[in-house]
Design a protein around this motif. Structure first.
Motif, PDB file in Angstrom:
ATOM      1  N   ALA A 355       0.812  -1.547  -0.301  1.00  0.00           N
ATOM      2  CA  ALA A 355       0.041  -0.425  -0.016  1.00  0.00           C
ATOM      3  C   ALA A 355       0.647   1.333  -0.229  1.00  0.00           C
ATOM      4  O   ALA A 355       2.171   1.058   0.287  1.00  0.00           O
ATOM      5  N   PHE A 356       0.711   2.208  -0.370  1.00  0.00           N
ATOM      6  CA  PHE A 356       0.327   3.700  -0.384  1.00  0.00           C
ATOM      7  C   PHE A 356       1.364   3.797   0.958  1.00  0.00           C
ATOM      8  O   PHE A 356       0.664   4.210   2.015  1.00  0.00           O
ATOM      9  N   HIS A 357       2.712   4.122   1.017  1.00  0.00           N
ATOM     10  CA  HIS A 357       2.905   4.730   2.327  1.00  0.00           C
ATOM     11  C   HIS A 357       5.072   5.029   2.281  1.00  0.00           C
ATOM     12  O   HIS A 357       4.981   5.331   1.536  1.00  0.00           O
ATOM     13  N   TYR A 358       5.107   6.016   3.160  1.00  0.00           N
ATOM     14  CA  TYR A 358       6.314   6.493   2.749  1.00  0.00           C
ATOM     15  C   TYR A 358       7.231   5.364   4.670  1.00  0.00           C
ATOM     16  O   TYR A 358       6.917   5.125   4.921  1.00  0.00           O
ATOM     17  N   ASP A 359       8.243   5.343   4.143  1.00  0.00           N
ATOM     18  CA  ASP A 359       9.594   4.693   5.339  1.00  0.00           C
ATOM     19  C   ASP A 359       9.977   5.396   6.016  1.00  0.00           C
ATOM     20  O   ASP A 359       9.888   6.760   6.017  1.00  0.00           O
ATOM     21  N   GLU A 360       9.837   5.143   6.876  1.00  0.00           N
ATOM     22  CA  GLU A 360      11.323   5.374   8.402  1.00  0.00           C
ATOM     23  C   GLU A 360      12.464   5.026   7.870  1.00  0.00           C
ATOM     24  O   GLU A 360      12.915   4.225   8.882  1.00  0.00           O
ATOM     25  N   SER A 361      12.502   6.107   7.759  1.00  0.00           N
ATOM     26  CA  SER A 361      14.306   6.250   7.359  1.00  0.00           C
ATOM     27  C   SER A 361      14.252   7.283   6.280  1.00  0.00           C
ATOM     28  O   SER A 361      13.315   7.749   6.696  1.00  0.00           O
ATOM     29  N   HIS A 412       5.002   6.292  -1.747  1.00  0.00           N
ATOM     30  CA  HIS A 412       5.304   5.444  -2.210  1.00  0.00           C
ATOM     31  C   HIS A 412       4.379   4.478  -2.387  1.00  0.00           C
ATOM     32  O   HIS A 412       4.166   3.659  -1.243  1.00  0.00           O
ATOM     33  N   GLY A 413       4.421   3.195  -3.193  1.00  0.00           N
ATOM     34  CA  GLY A 413       3.566   1.725  -2.718  1.00  0.00           C
ATOM     35  C   GLY A 413       4.712   1.096  -4.036  1.00  0.00           C
ATOM     36  O   GLY A 413       4.802   1.160  -5.289  1.00  0.00           O
ATOM     37  N   ALA A 414       3.987  -0.702  -3.938  1.00  0.00           N
ATOM     38  CA  ALA A 414       4.167  -1.623  -4.978  1.00  0.00           C
ATOM     39  C   ALA A 414       3.143  -1.598  -6.018  1.00  0.00           C
ATOM     40  O   ALA A 414       1.871  -2.104  -5.223  1.00  0.00           O
ATOM     41  N   ARG A 415       2.468  -2.148  -6.675  1.00  0.00           N
ATOM     42  CA  ARG A 415       1.877  -2.694  -7.486  1.00  0.00           C
ATOM     43  C   ARG A 415       1.139  -3.911  -7.776  1.00  0.00           C
ATOM     44  O   ARG A 415       2.588  -4.485  -7.149  1.00  0.00           O
ATOM     45  N   GLY A 416       0.462  -4.610  -7.829  1.00  0.00           N
ATOM     46  CA  GLY A 416       0.053  -6.250  -7.660  1.00  0.00           C
ATOM     47  C   GLY A 416       1.479  -6.922  -8.867  1.00  0.00           C
ATOM     48  O   GLY A 416       0.637  -6.267 -10.197  1.00  0.00           O
ATOM     49  N   LEU A 417       2.079  -8.732  -7.825  1.00  0.00           N
ATOM     50  CA  LEU A 417       2.726  -8.994  -9.142  1.00  0.00           C
ATOM     51  C   LEU A 417       1.947  -8.823  -9.677  1.00  0.00           C
ATOM     52  O   LEU A 417       0.399  -9.905  -9.113  1.00  0.00           O
TER      53      LEU A 417
END
Ligand SMILES: O=C(O)CCC(=O)C(=O)O
Ligand SMILES: [Fe+2]
Length: 434
Positions: A355-361, A412-417
């Motif tokens: 899902a759409f998110h941002y990183d804890e970095s 960002h996020g990752a689309r479905g495989l």
């Protein structure tokens, strides 16, 4: 900068004799049934004062006195409860009930507040992704927390976004960054949170100790970073820069993709990527304890826990920091002194997207290790604290051996495989400030 997809099909497997052990408030472990022995579980969950295991129906499972093993069914999920936590929980509840009775007389409205306080004391974890609220991802909403002891017992769908409308579920229960904000309540909450934090650290130490004792490395040579692992496109500009001190020489290693400072680069040779992927699969096949790398990925592995801490410390200090110091000064890129290294794994019958998110970095490096897949592209929609970038839409199709580097708060996020399996190495680089 394209690199051919030559890594053969190393599927992201899930062990068939593995159980999911969920500990209330202390995260989740995957573990093979042969390790579900009382002493081992007491160590892994730090429940030396007594351990209770219940199945999904709430039925208690008793240890087999002959083998000392819990008779747990593969692929099932069990809840692990420490008797001590149960007692203190019950005490808290008794206390709450007493208070409630008193307060009921005066005022019934405070009830919700107490529930909130209680929840924050029992869900402390430390790796999170941030989530979107309204048109902006805000720190005060759910964050994908980050540190050595992150574990949740929720599946991340509870934190999912409606990415099209850019709305998140505002009630994500794992609002870790938010804890700082919400937890301005009585002192005992802070104390309990510290206890939870230290217990999570002890649990991590127990995992690391067990792994270092029992894990037989498949490719021992890849645990020590060597310049031989690097692609020439990566190491040559670094060598040149060491001589000339000219930033332009260093930056030849990178290919700028967006005005928002996403860069692509080759870093490791395909042979190294293949060996690393094999090592991870080998580790997973042992059934040794695997904690979730963060709040959103269910099937990854934390590389720091399986012996790669020194490797990634060297990579960070001696190579990656050269780049972050120049590119991301504004985001503490010049004082990165910590990392969290893990892999995320996607498979058709497991996690398929993120899902759409941002990183804890502060800065994130994302390298595709393999294997064969279609779909699963990464998309970016602007940087959290730069509203003028939020209309950005940039999509990137992973290729084996290719890496991206971006600001941690780049949403960002990752689309479905769509087919196959995808494993990416994620390195969250952070300023810890020691
Ligand atoms: O799936 C990917 O490549 C990205 C994973 C990611 O963004 C994360 O784990 O924070
Ligand atoms: Fe991410």
């Amino acid at each position: 900068m394209s690199i051919s997809n030559t890594i053969n099909s190393l599927a992201a497997t899930t062990l068939s004799n593995e159980v999911h052990l969920v500990s209330l408030g202390y995260g989740e472990l995957r573990l093979a049934t042969q390790y579900c022995e009382r002493k081992t579980l007491e160590d892994l969950f730090q429940t030396e004062d007594g351990l209770i295991i219940v199945d999904s129906e709430g039925e208690e499972i008793f240890v087999d006195p002959k083998t000392n093993l819990y008779p747990l069914e593969p692929e099932n999920t069990y809840t692990v409860i420490s008797e001590k936590d149960l007692e203190s929980d019950t005490e808290d509840n008794d206390l709450d009930e007493e208070e409630e009775e008193e307060e009921d007389v005066d005022d019934e409205e405070d009830e919700d507040d107490r529930e909130d306080e209680h929840e924050t004391t029992t869900t402390t974890t430390t790796h999170s992704h941030g989530h979107q609220e309204g048109s902006q991802l805000k720190e005060e909403t759910c964050a994908h927390t980050h540190s050595s002891c992150c574990q949740h017992n929720d599946n991340h769908s509870s934190c999912a976004h409606d990415e099209e409308s850019e709305q998140n579920h505002p009630c994500c229960p794992h609002d870790h960054d938010n804890e700082e904000v919400v937890l301005n309540e009585p002192q005992h909450n802070h104390t309990l949170n510290n206890q939870v934090y230290f217990k999570l650290l002890r649990m991590r130490e127990a995992r690391v100790e067990m792994i270092s004792r029992l894990y037989k490395r498949l490719h021992p040579e890849i645990f020590t970073l060597s310049e031989e692992f690097f692609e020439n496109d990566f190491i040559e500009p670094i060598r040149q820069y060491r001589k000339t001190k000219q930033e332009k020489d260093l930056l030849k290693a990178l290919n700028k993709l967006t005005d928002t400072d996403i860069y692509q680069f080759k870093i490791f040779k395909l042979d190294f990527c293949k060996k690393l992927l094999e090592e991870i699969e080998n580790f997973k096949n042992t059934g040794l304890p695997i904690a979730r790398p963060n709040s959103m990925n269910n099937y990854g592995v934390v590389l720091d826990e399986i012996g790669f801490t020194q490797f990634f410390t060297d990579l960070r200090q001696n190579y990656l920091c050269l780049f972050t110091s120049i590119l991301y000064k504004q985001y503490y890129g010049d004082c990165i002194d910590g990392h969290h290294a893990f892999v995320v794994q996607y498979k058709m019958d497991k996690d398929k997207e993120l899902a759409f998110h941002y990183d804890e970095s502060d800065v994130t490096v994302n390298l595709c290790l393999g294997s064969e897949f279609t779909g699963g592209s990464l998309y970016f929609k602007g940087i959290l604290d730069q509203p003028e970038t939020h209309s950005e839409y940039f999509e990137f199709q992973h290729q084996v051996g290719s890496a991206l580097i971006h600001i941690g708060t780049h949403r960002h996020g990752a689309r479905g495989l769509e087919s196959g399996s995808r494993t990416n190495l994620i390195l969250w680089l952070r300023r810890i400030g020691y």
